[in-house]
Scaffold this active site. Structure first.
Site, PDB file in Angstrom:
ATOM      1  N   LYS A  78     -31.311 -21.061  28.593  1.00 21.41           N
ATOM      2  CA  LYS A  78     -30.488 -19.911  28.171  1.00 21.41           C
ATOM      3  C   LYS A  78     -29.032 -20.088  28.618  1.00 21.41           C
ATOM      4  CE  LYS A  78     -33.344 -16.948  30.140  1.00 21.41           C
ATOM      5  NZ  LYS A  78     -34.353 -17.937  30.572  1.00 21.41           N
ATOM      6  N   THR A  79     -28.842 -20.431  29.893  1.00 18.34           N
ATOM      7  CA  THR A  79     -27.476 -20.631  30.386  1.00 18.34           C
ATOM      8  C   THR A  79     -26.812 -21.784  29.638  1.00 18.34           C
ATOM      9  OG1 THR A  79     -28.254 -19.923  32.547  1.00 18.34           O
ATOM     10  CG2 THR A  79     -26.117 -21.025  32.492  1.00 18.34           C
ATOM     11  N   ASP A 123     -26.194 -13.077  32.623  1.00 11.45           N
ATOM     12  CA  ASP A 123     -27.551 -13.528  32.899  1.00 11.45           C
ATOM     13  C   ASP A 123     -28.346 -12.337  33.444  1.00 11.45           C
ATOM     14  OD1 ASP A 123     -29.603 -15.304  33.062  1.00 11.45           O
ATOM     15  OD2 ASP A 123     -28.835 -16.428  34.774  1.00 11.45           O
ATOM     16  N   THR A 172     -35.212 -12.678  31.017  1.00  8.14           N
ATOM     17  CA  THR A 172     -36.588 -13.172  31.079  1.00  8.14           C
ATOM     18  C   THR A 172     -37.537 -12.029  30.717  1.00  8.14           C
ATOM     19  OG1 THR A 172     -36.539 -12.628  33.427  1.00  8.14           O
ATOM     20  CG2 THR A 172     -36.220 -14.939  32.850  1.00  8.14           C
ATOM     21  N   ARG A 231     -35.997 -27.439  33.133  1.00  8.95           N
ATOM     22  CA  ARG A 231     -35.490 -27.428  34.521  1.00  8.95           C
ATOM     23  C   ARG A 231     -36.479 -28.113  35.448  1.00  8.95           C
ATOM     24  NH1 ARG A 231     -34.144 -22.019  36.101  1.00  8.95           N
ATOM     25  NH2 ARG A 231     -31.984 -22.503  35.643  1.00  8.95           N
TER      26      ARG A 231
HETATM   27  N1  LIG Z   1     -33.007 -28.143  25.426  1.00  8.71           N
HETATM   28  C1  LIG Z   1     -32.621 -28.783  26.523  1.00  8.71           C
HETATM   29  N2  LIG Z   1     -32.313 -30.088  26.475  1.00  8.71           N
HETATM   30  C2  LIG Z   1     -31.965 -30.748  27.601  1.00  8.71           C
HETATM   31  N3  LIG Z   1     -31.874 -30.168  28.827  1.00  8.71           N
HETATM   32  C3  LIG Z   1     -32.147 -28.880  28.914  1.00  8.71           C
HETATM   33  C4  LIG Z   1     -32.524 -28.112  27.779  1.00  8.71           C
HETATM   34  N4  LIG Z   1     -32.743 -26.844  28.163  1.00  8.71           N
HETATM   35  C5  LIG Z   1     -32.515 -26.800  29.484  1.00  8.71           C
HETATM   36  N5  LIG Z   1     -32.159 -28.015  29.936  1.00  8.71           N
HETATM   37  C6  LIG Z   1     -31.861 -28.356  31.328  1.00  8.71           C
HETATM   38  O1  LIG Z   1     -32.637 -27.516  32.162  1.00  8.71           O
HETATM   39  C7  LIG Z   1     -31.850 -26.962  33.210  1.00  8.71           C
HETATM   40  C8  LIG Z   1     -32.039 -25.460  33.218  1.00  8.71           C
HETATM   41  O2  LIG Z   1     -31.493 -24.883  32.050  1.00  8.71           O
HETATM   42  P1  LIG Z   1     -30.797 -23.452  32.076  1.00  8.71           P
HETATM   43  O3  LIG Z   1     -30.092 -23.219  33.382  1.00  8.71           O
HETATM   44  O4  LIG Z   1     -29.982 -23.360  30.842  1.00  8.71           O
HETATM   45  O5  LIG Z   1     -32.055 -22.498  31.971  1.00  8.71           O
HETATM   46  P2  LIG Z   1     -32.106 -20.894  31.930  1.00  8.71           P
HETATM   47  O6  LIG Z   1     -33.030 -20.549  30.804  1.00  8.71           O
HETATM   48  O7  LIG Z   1     -30.729 -20.336  31.878  1.00  8.71           O
HETATM   49  O8  LIG Z   1     -32.775 -20.521  33.299  1.00  8.71           O
HETATM   50  P3  LIG Z   1     -32.640 -19.113  34.112  1.00  8.71           P
HETATM   51  O9  LIG Z   1     -33.346 -18.078  33.297  1.00  8.71           O
HETATM   52  O10 LIG Z   1     -33.357 -19.428  35.401  1.00  8.71           O
HETATM   53  O11 LIG Z   1     -31.165 -18.860  34.314  1.00  8.71           O
HETATM   54  C9  LIG Z   1     -30.416 -27.407  32.965  1.00  8.71           C
HETATM   55  O12 LIG Z   1     -30.084 -28.384  33.905  1.00  8.71           O
HETATM   56  C10 LIG Z   1     -30.398 -28.068  31.617  1.00  8.71           C
HETATM   57  O13 LIG Z   1     -29.729 -29.280  31.716  1.00  8.71           O
END
Ligand SMILES: Nc1ncnc2c1ncn2[C@@H]1O[C@H](COP(=O)(O)OP(=O)(O)OP(=O)(O)O)[C@@H](O)[C@H]1O
Length: 354
Positions: A78-79, A123, A172, A231
């Site tokens: 998401k981030t 977030d 989430t 992640r």
């Molecule tokens: N589709 C993707 N392709 C490659 N790497 C990814 C992908 N999605 C996420 N990642 C990797 O996974 C890690 C976590 O992603 P991210 O922080 O965007 O998740 P999030 O959904 O925002 O988590 P949270 O809800 O805990 O904030 C990052 O380091 C990112 O590089």
């Protein structure tokens, strides 16, 4: 300082060895591996296509893209997608989070300082204060907020125009968002867990950025154990890299044997269950005879927040078929009994046995 092919500096990450800096290192590591464009983003093809269309249409009409809500379990990107929305449109990005916005004033300060076209990422948007939420309705719809000046009977509200912006909210728990807020997003993306082929791609990309030599079999072994989550894939890869470094005499290559040894050392089993997943399943199986057991009772039994169980642990356990949710509570499936080597509800221990 080593620089990967993609031009990302990795030297400062590799060189930091102080354990006190470990969390900073993890963050830097995560940041270095983040895809920067929709083209680099692996998987979620439906969402990628939808986002691409939304962003391209906005660019063609020279306007700010519609507000976007990203929903799904932690660590699915998401981030990363919020950053890509800003990056693809060459727009500045402001990052905030629901828990940091506890008063309408906190939000007013952020909103009033946005520059035209800026992307505001919030977030955990479901954790924002209710008063701020109400301010956000008007801001999202009319790019305007009302500021209260004075107190009591003499208080007046002064309208303040905002620069047009794109809100990207991440949650989430989309079910906790009030309908008026949810309805104001022009597009909601539901991120799904990744399949193993996609996770292999995420891992192959990360291994390349980390300059780690690793074969297909080893990548597949990690992909099967990372709970459908990039992640976690990246985190496990880092442990494997450490293992290969230490046990491979500094050569730095990893094969399936080093993967299995490293993941066993870190208690990640063949299905990718971690300590908390196992605690939840073992509690249901052995203390509650396989269920049904209520969420709050379960949370107290494993010593974890019920929100964490519901948002982080359960979606994965349900997805891999170990757990079902029923109106009366959580129930372990026959597959769960088998995975934990127990023969069925009759094998459950009573509380006195524990
Ligand atoms: N589709 C993707 N392709 C490659 N790497 C990814 C992908 N999605 C996420 N990642 C990797 O996974 C890690 C976590 O992603 P991210 O922080 O965007 O998740 P999030 O959904 O925002 O988590 P949270 O809800 O805990 O904030 C990052 O380091 C990112 O590089």
């Amino acid at each position: 300082m080593s620089t990967s092919e993609n031009g990302i500096d990795l030297g400062d990450i590799v060189e930091l060895t102080n354990p006190a800096l470990e969390s900073d290192v993890e963050l830097a590591f995560e940041g270095a591996l983040r895809p920067r464009s929709l083209g680099e983003f692996v998987g979620q093809s439906k969402v990628r296509g939808q986002l691409q269309l939304l962003l391209t249409a906005a660019t063609m009409q020279q306007r700010t893209p519609d507000h976007i809500l990203l929903a799904g379990p932690p660590g699915l990107g998401k981030t990363t997608l919020a950053m890509i929305v800003a990056h693809e449109g060459d727009r500045p990005l402001r990052m905030s989070s629901g828990p940091a916005i506890q008063h309408a004033g906190d939000l007013a300060a952020v909103l009033s300082s946005l520059v035209p076209g800026e992307v505001l990422f919030i977030d955990e948007i479901h954790r924002m204060a209710r008063s701020a939420e109400e301010m956000l309705y008007l801001a999202m719809e009319d790019f305007r907020i009302d500021i209260m000046v004075g107190k009591g009977a003499g208080a007046t509200s002064v309208p303040l125009d905002l620069a047009p912006f794109t809100l990207v909210g991440a949650t989430t728990r989309s079910g906790l968002l009030p309908n008026p807020l949810r309805d104001r997003f022009g597009f909601t993306a539901h991120l799904e867990f990744y399949d193993e082929a996609e996770l292999e791609q995420v891992l192959a990309r990360a291994a390349q950025l980390l300059e780690l030599t690793i074969d297909r079999e080893a990548l597949a072994e990690i992909a099967g154990r990372c709970r459908g989550t990039p992640r976690i894939a990246n985190r496990l890869l880092r442990r494997v890299r450490d293992y290969a470094l230490v046990h491979g005499g500094g050569a730095g290559g990893a094969d399936v044997h080093s993967v299995m040894a490293a993941l066993e050392l870190y208690d990640v089993d063949a299905l990718g269950l971690d300590r908390l997943d196992r605690a939840v399943m073992e509690t249901i199986l052995t203390r509650f005879g396989g269920g049904p057991v209520g969420l709050n009772t379960l949370a107290v039994s494993v010593g974890e927040e019920s929100e964490t169980i519901e948002a982080v642990v359960e979606p994965f356990l349900v997805r891999i078929g170990l757990l079902t949710r029923t109106p009366r509570g959580r129930v372990a499936t026959p597959q769960a009994w088998r995975h934990f080597g127990l023969s069925g509800p009759e094998a459950a221990l009573t509380l006195d046995d524990l």
